[in-house]
Design a protein around this motif. Structure first.
Motif, PDB file in Angstrom:
ATOM      1  N   LYS A  82       0.838  -1.195   0.000  1.00 19.88           N
ATOM      2  CA  LYS A  82       0.000   0.000   0.000  1.00 19.88           C
ATOM      3  C   LYS A  82       0.884   1.260   0.000  1.00 19.88           C
ATOM      4  CE  LYS A  82      -3.159   2.204   3.221  1.00 19.88           C
ATOM      5  NZ  LYS A  82      -3.776   2.096   4.532  1.00 19.88           N
ATOM      6  N   PRO A  83       0.550   2.268  -0.811  1.00 23.75           N
ATOM      7  CA  PRO A  83       1.319   3.517  -0.784  1.00 23.75           C
ATOM      8  C   PRO A  83       1.198   4.199   0.582  1.00 23.75           C
ATOM      9  CG  PRO A  83      -0.114   3.438  -2.713  1.00 23.75           C
ATOM     10  CD  PRO A  83      -0.500   2.292  -1.828  1.00 23.75           C
ATOM     11  N   PHE A  84       2.289   4.827   1.029  1.00 18.25           N
ATOM     12  CA  PHE A  84       2.275   5.538   2.303  1.00 18.25           C
ATOM     13  C   PHE A  84       3.290   6.673   2.272  1.00 18.25           C
ATOM     14  CE2 PHE A  84       5.512   2.314   2.763  1.00 18.25           C
ATOM     15  CZ  PHE A  84       6.516   2.917   3.492  1.00 18.25           C
ATOM     16  N   GLY A  85       3.204   7.523   3.281  1.00 16.03           N
ATOM     17  CA  GLY A  85       4.139   8.635   3.416  1.00 16.03           C
ATOM     18  C   GLY A  85       4.932   8.513   4.698  1.00 16.03           C
ATOM     19  N   GLU A 108       9.186   2.054  -3.988  1.00 17.85           N
ATOM     20  CA  GLU A 108       8.088   2.580  -4.797  1.00 17.85           C
ATOM     21  C   GLU A 108       6.809   2.832  -4.008  1.00 17.85           C
ATOM     22  OE1 GLU A 108       6.114  -1.422  -6.684  1.00 17.85           O
ATOM     23  OE2 GLU A 108       8.027  -0.748  -7.494  1.00 17.85           O
ATOM     24  N   HIS A 109       6.675   2.269  -2.816  1.00 22.67           N
ATOM     25  CA  HIS A 109       5.461   2.449  -2.024  1.00 22.67           C
ATOM     26  C   HIS A 109       5.501   3.710  -1.167  1.00 22.67           C
ATOM     27  CE1 HIS A 109       4.118  -1.360  -3.476  1.00 22.67           C
ATOM     28  NE2 HIS A 109       5.208  -1.943  -3.025  1.00 22.67           N
ATOM     29  N   ILE A 110       6.680   4.304  -1.018  1.00 12.73           N
ATOM     30  CA  ILE A 110       6.782   5.585  -0.312  1.00 12.73           C
ATOM     31  C   ILE A 110       6.506   6.669  -1.339  1.00 12.73           C
ATOM     32  CG2 ILE A 110       8.231   7.142   1.025  1.00 12.73           C
ATOM     33  CD1 ILE A 110       9.872   4.679   1.870  1.00 12.73           C
ATOM     34  N   ASP A 134      15.024  11.142  -5.172  1.00 15.62           N
ATOM     35  CA  ASP A 134      14.286  11.246  -6.425  1.00 15.62           C
ATOM     36  C   ASP A 134      13.138  10.251  -6.527  1.00 15.62           C
ATOM     37  OD1 ASP A 134      15.819   8.970  -6.694  1.00 15.62           O
ATOM     38  OD2 ASP A 134      17.037   9.743  -8.333  1.00 15.62           O
ATOM     39  N   GLY A 135      12.875   9.505  -5.467  1.00 10.98           N
ATOM     40  CA  GLY A 135      11.832   8.496  -5.513  1.00 10.98           C
ATOM     41  C   GLY A 135      10.447   8.997  -5.163  1.00 10.98           C
ATOM     42  N   ALA A 136      10.357  10.105  -4.414  1.00  9.24           N
ATOM     43  CA  ALA A 136       9.065  10.631  -3.985  1.00  9.24           C
ATOM     44  C   ALA A 136       9.231  12.116  -3.690  1.00  9.24           C
ATOM     45  CB  ALA A 136       8.580   9.906  -2.726  1.00  9.24           C
ATOM     46  N   PRO A 137       8.138  12.889  -3.770  1.00 11.94           N
ATOM     47  CA  PRO A 137       8.262  14.297  -3.389  1.00 11.94           C
ATOM     48  C   PRO A 137       8.522  14.418  -1.889  1.00 11.94           C
ATOM     49  CG  PRO A 137       5.960  13.735  -3.807  1.00 11.94           C
ATOM     50  CD  PRO A 137       6.783  12.538  -4.186  1.00 11.94           C
ATOM     51  N   VAL A 138       9.406  15.339  -1.528  1.00 12.86           N
ATOM     52  CA  VAL A 138       9.747  15.581  -0.129  1.00 12.86           C
ATOM     53  C   VAL A 138       9.650  17.085   0.112  1.00 12.86           C
ATOM     54  CG1 VAL A 138      11.514  15.358   1.652  1.00 12.86           C
ATOM     55  CG2 VAL A 138      11.309  13.600  -0.100  1.00 12.86           C
TER      56      VAL A 138
END
Length: 167
Positions: A82-85, A108-110, A134-138
């Motif tokens: 599941k996607p999460f932050g 990829e899930h973060i 570069d994998g997720a917006p921060v």
């Protein structure tokens, strides 16, 4: 004592033993959100919610690849696919290996990351980390509540974009 087993990387199974006699708390209320679980690791506290985790690292520790792998194992066990932050609540002073953080965010899930802090050095360190991730917006915030709202909104948008609507 709880033993967690989760896939950290493809084809790599890691077992982590975490002592949590008083460290594991379930179904605790914080504000209007349900805290699902809380883990007290030797170097940090993980508060796991439905869509995100708040990480509070202890004063004076160094977060490197070993700690990142242990945190990843706990999060993989909780969120599965599941996607999460993730929210780094930097109320304490500690150091991180930026390459370990970059590796962590390659999962990829973060789908969102937030750094919360009030010190100038915290912001400067966060800017360095944000440049290499570069994998997720921060994003950087000075208030935890602002970070929670942004992360929940970003996770919700990512989740909705993954949902396939019937034609």
């Amino acid at each position: 004592m709880v033993t967690l087993q989760a896939i950290v990387k493809p084809a790599l199974v890691k077992t982590v033993t975490i002592c949590c006699e008083k460290g594991l708390k379930m179904s605790m209320q914080e504000g209007t959100e349900q805290l699902n679980r809380e883990y007290m690791l030797p170097y940090c506290r993980l508060q796991l919610y439905d869509a995100y985790t708040v990480v509070t690292v202890n004063e004076g520790v160094h977060i490197d690849f070993t700690e990142i792998e242990e945190i990843s194992t706990v999060l993989q066990n909780h969120y599965h696919d599941k996607p999460f932050g993730l929210i780094a609540n930097r109320i304490n002073r500690y150091s991180t290996n930026p390459l370990a953080v970059k590796q962590f965010f390659s999962n990829e899930h973060i789908v969102a990351g937030a750094i919360v802090g009030s010190h100038l050095t915290t912001r400067l360190n966060a800017e360095i980390e944000m440049d290499i991730i570069d994998g997720a917006p921060v994003a950087f915030f000075t208030e935890l509540d602002q970070a929670r709202i942004w992360v929940k909104t970003t996770v919700k948008a990512a989740t909705e974009s993954l949902t396939i609507t019937p034609a």
